[in-house]
Structure formats: structure tokens, C-alpha cells
Design a protein around this motif. Structure first.
Motif, short mmCIF file in Angstrom:
data_model
loop_
_atom_site.label_atom_id
_atom_site.label_comp_id
_atom_site.label_asym_id
_atom_site.label_seq_id
_atom_site.Cartn_x
_atom_site.Cartn_y
_atom_site.Cartn_z
N LEU A 30 -12.90 -5.54 4.04
CA LEU A 30 -13.42 -5.67 2.68
C LEU A 30 -13.63 -4.31 2.03
CD1 LEU A 30 -16.03 -8.57 2.78
CD2 LEU A 30 -13.61 -8.65 2.19
N ARG A 31 -14.11 -3.36 2.82
CA ARG A 31 -14.33 -2.02 2.27
C ARG A 31 -13.01 -1.33 1.94
NH1 ARG A 31 -18.20 -1.91 6.46
NH2 ARG A 31 -16.80 -0.66 7.76
N ARG A 32 -12.01 -1.55 2.78
CA ARG A 32 -10.71 -0.92 2.55
C ARG A 32 -9.62 -1.82 3.11
NH1 ARG A 32 -8.12 2.40 -0.93
NH2 ARG A 32 -6.22 3.22 0.05
N PRO A 33 -9.13 -2.78 2.31
CA PRO A 33 -8.07 -3.67 2.80
C PRO A 33 -6.83 -2.90 3.23
CG PRO A 33 -9.03 -4.53 0.78
CD PRO A 33 -9.57 -3.14 0.95
N THR A 34 -6.31 -3.23 4.39
CA THR A 34 -5.08 -2.63 4.90
C THR A 34 -4.15 -3.74 5.36
OG1 THR A 34 -5.86 -2.48 7.19
CG2 THR A 34 -6.40 -0.63 5.71
N LEU A 35 -2.91 -3.38 5.65
CA LEU A 35 -1.90 -4.35 6.03
C LEU A 35 -1.69 -4.47 7.54
CD1 LEU A 35 0.67 -3.53 3.23
CD2 LEU A 35 -0.40 -5.75 3.59
N ARG A 36 -2.51 -3.82 8.32
CA ARG A 36 -2.30 -3.88 9.77
C ARG A 36 -2.70 -5.25 10.31
NH1 ARG A 36 -6.51 -3.48 13.28
NH2 ARG A 36 -8.56 -2.98 12.43
N ARG A 37 -2.08 -5.61 11.44
CA ARG A 37 -2.43 -6.84 12.13
C ARG A 37 -3.72 -6.63 12.92
NH1 ARG A 37 0.51 -11.21 10.27
NH2 ARG A 37 2.74 -10.79 10.30
N PHE A 38 -4.33 -7.74 13.33
CA PHE A 38 -5.52 -7.66 14.18
C PHE A 38 -5.47 -8.80 15.19
CE2 PHE A 38 -9.95 -8.69 15.23
CZ PHE A 38 -10.38 -7.45 15.68
N PRO A 39 -5.64 -8.52 16.47
CA PRO A 39 -5.82 -7.19 17.04
C PRO A 39 -4.51 -6.41 17.06
CG PRO A 39 -5.70 -8.80 18.78
CD PRO A 39 -5.70 -9.57 17.49
N PHE A 180 -1.89 0.62 -3.50
CA PHE A 180 -2.54 -0.30 -4.44
C PHE A 180 -2.92 -1.63 -3.80
CE2 PHE A 180 -0.23 2.52 -7.37
CZ PHE A 180 -1.27 2.83 -8.24
N PHE A 181 -2.70 -1.76 -2.49
CA PHE A 181 -2.99 -3.04 -1.84
C PHE A 181 -4.44 -3.49 -2.00
CE2 PHE A 181 -4.28 -5.51 1.93
CZ PHE A 181 -3.52 -6.64 1.70
N PRO A 182 -5.44 -2.61 -1.87
CA PRO A 182 -6.82 -3.08 -2.07
C PRO A 182 -7.03 -3.73 -3.43
CG PRO A 182 -6.84 -0.92 -1.04
CD PRO A 182 -5.41 -1.19 -1.43
N LEU A 183 -6.46 -3.14 -4.48
CA LEU A 183 -6.58 -3.73 -5.81
C LEU A 183 -5.86 -5.07 -5.88
CD1 LEU A 183 -7.42 -3.48 -8.80
CD2 LEU A 183 -5.26 -2.27 -9.20
#
Length: 262
Positions: A30-39, A180-183
Motif C-alpha cells: 500500500l505504501r509503495r505498490p510494486t509488480l513483484r510476486r509474493f513470495p 507510474f504503477f502506484p498511481l
């Protein structure tokens, strides 16, 4: 199977992070959306099938659904109810005509394709979203059902074709999208929540209070978006189905077995 390698599981129990790890990752996201998978480094089915096979367990999905139900019921729901009461708004589910097939099956699939599929497939989103708008707005009618099926099938086919041909984003486009992914993520989530204002008869509700009515949908959209990015579109669709099913089943049960409470 003899002579061949077994299919990989979507995610083994050994690879499954704990719920508190999920929560930590969600708040970081939420603070910094990224495109990485988890885990990170999880094994699963190859694309495009891997995007549709949930990369988590049913137990974990239900844990998230119960967390959402609880927080919405105890925190956001009362706020929305207070605003609805003050403005004379009421939810259309109160009318007694509950389209349960749409709420449980159709809406989760179509809404995920419109609002969250593109998060990891922005190129496909340029044509997926326009194709899925009619199914979203018109519901499951004679021509929107095959249209939705065509759009989903085309998304799988084009993704598979791109993989076989080794096609991928240019580095310039990739960098810009990541930037721009977070936006993109938060605007998409807000749009998803705003759409659900259509579930209400608003009457005299003040415009500036209307967002409070859809705070539960906003929170749910955040979790579904995180789930889509981290665990695949199949995970977000399934979670959406489970989330919608609970309230609909409860309301239908009350109307059937205790109509005096409805």
C-alpha cells in the motif's frame, strides 16, 4: 507419472508464507505498490495458465475474506450505515430482488477483468477493458456472455503467443509503467469503489459523503489488487467470489427463513 515430470503445484505448503507475512507485505504494498510476486521465487504453472491458477491456498484465501468481512462489519460498515441513514440511502440488496448469480459469479469475474487484470498486463488492458465494459454494465445477457468469454480467451491466447514468440515490453515502456504503477493501482481501486455507488439508491445523500458509502469496497479493492499482483488473476477472482458469496447467502437465508427480520 512415469516418463514425465509432474505438474508443479500452484504453491506448496512449504512455500506458503504465514498470514502475518501476507499482512506485512500488503501494508508495504500500500505504501509503495510494486509488480513483484509474493513470495519471491515461488514456483507455479507457466504463463499464461499460471496467472489463472491461484498461487495460494484456499485456507489463506478464506483467512483474508474473514478479515475483510470482520473489518468491514465492525469498522467501515457502521460508518457507511451512518451516512446512509442520514441521507436516506439504502442498498439495492434490501429490495428483496437479489441477483445472486450475478453477485457471486458474474460480477467477480467481470470486475476483476476490468479493474485488475490489466495491472500486470497493461498492453492487453488497452483492449480488454473496452471489450469487458459491456458485460460489466449490461450484465449476463445473450450477447455479453460470449463477448466476455471471447475477451478472456483472447487474453490467454495472445499471452501464450507472445510467450512463444519471445515478445515483451520495451525497457523504456517497462520503466515508465513501473514508475507510474502506484498511481495506476490507486486510481483503479478508487474507480472500482466509485462504481459501487450504483448499488445504492442515494436519495438525499450529500455528494461529499458518498465516498463513505463505498469505503468497504475501497478496502476490498485494495486487497484484491494486491492479491492480483502478487498471486495472479485467478486468486483475485476466487477471492472476490468468496467475498461476495458470504453476504449474499446471509441475506438470502434471512429472507427465506426469517423474513420478519428482513
Amino acid at each position: 507419472m512415469a516418463g514425465g515430470s509432474p505438474e508443479p503445484a500452484a504453491e506448496s505448503k512449504r512455500d506458503q508464507p504465514r498470514l502475518r507475512d501476507d499482512l506485512k507485505d500488503f501494508f508495504r504494498f500500500l505504501r509503495r505498490p510494486t509488480l513483484r510476486r509474493f513470495p519471491a521465487g515461488q514456483r507455479g504453472y507457466p504463463e499464461p495458465a499460471g496467472d489463472w491458477v491461484p498461487r495460494t491456498t484456499m485456507r489463506r484465501m478464506l483467512a483474508w475474506v474473514f478479515l475483510l468481512w470482520g473489518f468491514n462489519l465492525l469498522v467501515l460498515g457502521p460508518l457507511a450505515l451512518q451516512v446512509a441513514t442520514s441521507g436516506g440511502a439504502h442498498h439495492r440488496l434490501e429490495s428483496g430482488n437479489i441477483p445472486w448469480v450475478i453477485a457471486i459469479f458474474w460480477a467477480p469475474l467481470v470486475e476483476e477483468m476490468v479493474f485488475r487484470y490489466f495491472l500486470r498486463r497493461p498492453g492487453q488492458g488497452l483492449w480488454i477493458i473496452p471489450l469487458m465494459l459491456a458485460p460489466l454494465l449490461k450484465g449476463p445477457v445473450a450477447w455479453t456472455v460470449p463477448l466476455a468469454a471471447l475477451a478472456i480467451g483472447a487474453s490467454v491466447w495472445t499471452q501464450k503467443r507472445a510467450r512463444l514468440k519471445g515478445l515483451s515490453w520495451s525497457w523504456g515502456w517497462r520503466r515508465q509503467y513501473v514508475r507510474f504503477f502506484p498511481l495506476v493501482f490507486h486510481v483503479g481501486t478508487l474507480t472500482f469503489a466509485a462504481l459501487h455507488l450504483g448499488n445504492f439508491t442515494l436519495n438525499h445523500t450529500l455528494i461529499w459523503l458518498m465516498p463513505v458509502l463505498v469505503l468497504p469496497q475501497w478496502l476490498t479493492g485494495l486487497v484484491l489488487g494486491w492479491m492480483r499482483v502478487r498471486r495472479g488473476i485467478g486468486a483475485s477472482v476466487l477471492m472476490h467470489v468468496l467475498f461476495n458469496a458470504g453476504p449474499v447467502v446471509v441475506v438470502l437465508g434471512v429472507m427465506k427463513f426469517a423474513p420478519q427480520l428482513a
